[in-house]
Design a protein around this motif. Structure first.
Motif, short mmCIF file in Angstrom:
data_model
loop_
_atom_site.label_atom_id
_atom_site.label_comp_id
_atom_site.label_asym_id
_atom_site.label_seq_id
_atom_site.Cartn_x
_atom_site.Cartn_y
_atom_site.Cartn_z
N HIS A 13 0.80 -1.21 0.00
CA HIS A 13 0.00 0.00 0.00
C HIS A 13 0.84 1.27 0.00
N ASP A 14 2.10 1.18 0.39
CA ASP A 14 2.97 2.36 0.50
C ASP A 14 4.41 1.92 0.22
N GLU A 15 4.88 2.15 -1.00
CA GLU A 15 6.22 1.72 -1.41
C GLU A 15 7.32 2.40 -0.59
N GLU A 16 7.13 3.65 -0.23
CA GLU A 16 8.16 4.36 0.54
C GLU A 16 8.34 3.75 1.93
N ARG A 17 7.26 3.47 2.60
CA ARG A 17 7.37 2.83 3.93
C ARG A 17 7.95 1.43 3.81
N LEU A 18 7.62 0.72 2.75
CA LEU A 18 8.20 -0.60 2.52
C LEU A 18 9.71 -0.49 2.32
N ARG A 19 10.14 0.49 1.58
CA ARG A 19 11.57 0.72 1.36
C ARG A 19 12.28 0.98 2.68
N ARG A 20 11.69 1.84 3.52
CA ARG A 20 12.30 2.16 4.82
C ARG A 20 12.32 0.92 5.72
N TYR A 21 11.26 0.12 5.69
CA TYR A 21 11.23 -1.15 6.42
C TYR A 21 12.39 -2.03 6.00
N ALA A 22 12.59 -2.20 4.69
CA ALA A 22 13.64 -3.07 4.17
C ALA A 22 15.03 -2.60 4.62
N GLU A 23 15.22 -1.29 4.68
CA GLU A 23 16.51 -0.75 5.14
C GLU A 23 16.82 -1.15 6.58
N LEU A 24 15.79 -1.30 7.39
CA LEU A 24 15.97 -1.70 8.79
C LEU A 24 15.93 -3.22 8.95
N ALA A 25 15.05 -3.87 8.22
CA ALA A 25 14.85 -5.32 8.39
C ALA A 25 16.06 -6.12 7.94
N TYR A 74 14.22 -5.78 14.67
CA TYR A 74 13.17 -6.11 13.71
C TYR A 74 11.84 -5.50 14.10
N GLN A 75 11.56 -5.42 15.39
CA GLN A 75 10.33 -4.79 15.84
C GLN A 75 10.29 -3.32 15.42
N GLU A 76 11.44 -2.67 15.41
CA GLU A 76 11.51 -1.28 14.92
C GLU A 76 11.17 -1.24 13.44
N ALA A 77 11.69 -2.19 12.66
CA ALA A 77 11.35 -2.26 11.24
C ALA A 77 9.85 -2.46 11.05
N LEU A 78 9.24 -3.31 11.88
CA LEU A 78 7.79 -3.53 11.80
C LEU A 78 7.00 -2.27 12.12
N ARG A 79 7.48 -1.49 13.07
CA ARG A 79 6.79 -0.22 13.38
C ARG A 79 6.81 0.71 12.18
N VAL A 80 7.92 0.72 11.45
CA VAL A 80 8.01 1.55 10.24
C VAL A 80 7.06 1.02 9.16
N LEU A 81 7.02 -0.30 8.99
CA LEU A 81 6.15 -0.90 7.97
C LEU A 81 4.69 -0.64 8.29
N GLY A 82 4.31 -0.81 9.54
CA GLY A 82 2.92 -0.56 9.95
C GLY A 82 1.94 -1.31 9.07
N ASP A 83 0.93 -0.59 8.58
CA ASP A 83 -0.10 -1.21 7.74
C ASP A 83 0.13 -0.94 6.25
N SER A 84 1.38 -0.69 5.89
CA SER A 84 1.67 -0.35 4.50
C SER A 84 1.79 -1.57 3.58
N ALA A 85 1.63 -2.77 4.13
CA ALA A 85 1.68 -3.98 3.31
C ALA A 85 0.89 -5.09 3.99
N THR A 86 0.42 -6.02 3.17
CA THR A 86 -0.21 -7.23 3.67
C THR A 86 0.72 -8.37 3.29
#
Length: 98
Positions: A13-25, A74-86
């Motif tokens: 749902h949000d490519e930018e948040r997914l990108r930021r998640y990947a940088e942390l994950a 990883y929990q920090e990465a999940l907070r960034v991802l939030g609801d931006s992906a299923t």
């Protein structure tokens, strides 16, 4: 016994948040003993419905995969991802060679 973390994205749902998640994950998984084996968009679909993206990470054992998921990094990465992906995350136990 080796374990494999399979992370399958079925909606993004949000490519930018997914990108930021990947940088942390990514660093969180490597710090927890994970080794990336495959990641990205499918190159071919042989049966069923296609996932948008899939990541496969090898861990020394299922407990290490669980610990990676529960780690603060990883929990920090999940907070960034939030609801931006299923997605769906499963851990599979590796098979021993005969």
């Amino acid at each position: 016994m080796t374990a494999y973390w399979v992370n399958t994205f079925t909606a993004i749902h949000d490519e930018e948040r997914l990108r930021r998640y990947a940088e942390l994950a990514g660093p969180a998984m490597r710090a927890a003993g994970g080794r990336f084996l495959a990641r990205g968009n499918p190159v071919d679909l042989l049966e069923g419905d296609s996932a948008l993206r899939t990541t496969i990470i090898e861990f020394p054992d299922p407990a290490a995969a669980r610990a990676a998921y529960e780690s603060e990094a990883y929990q920090e990465a999940l907070r960034v991802l939030g609801d931006s992906a299923t997605r769906r995350i499963t851990v599979l136990q590796g098979v021993e060679d005969d």
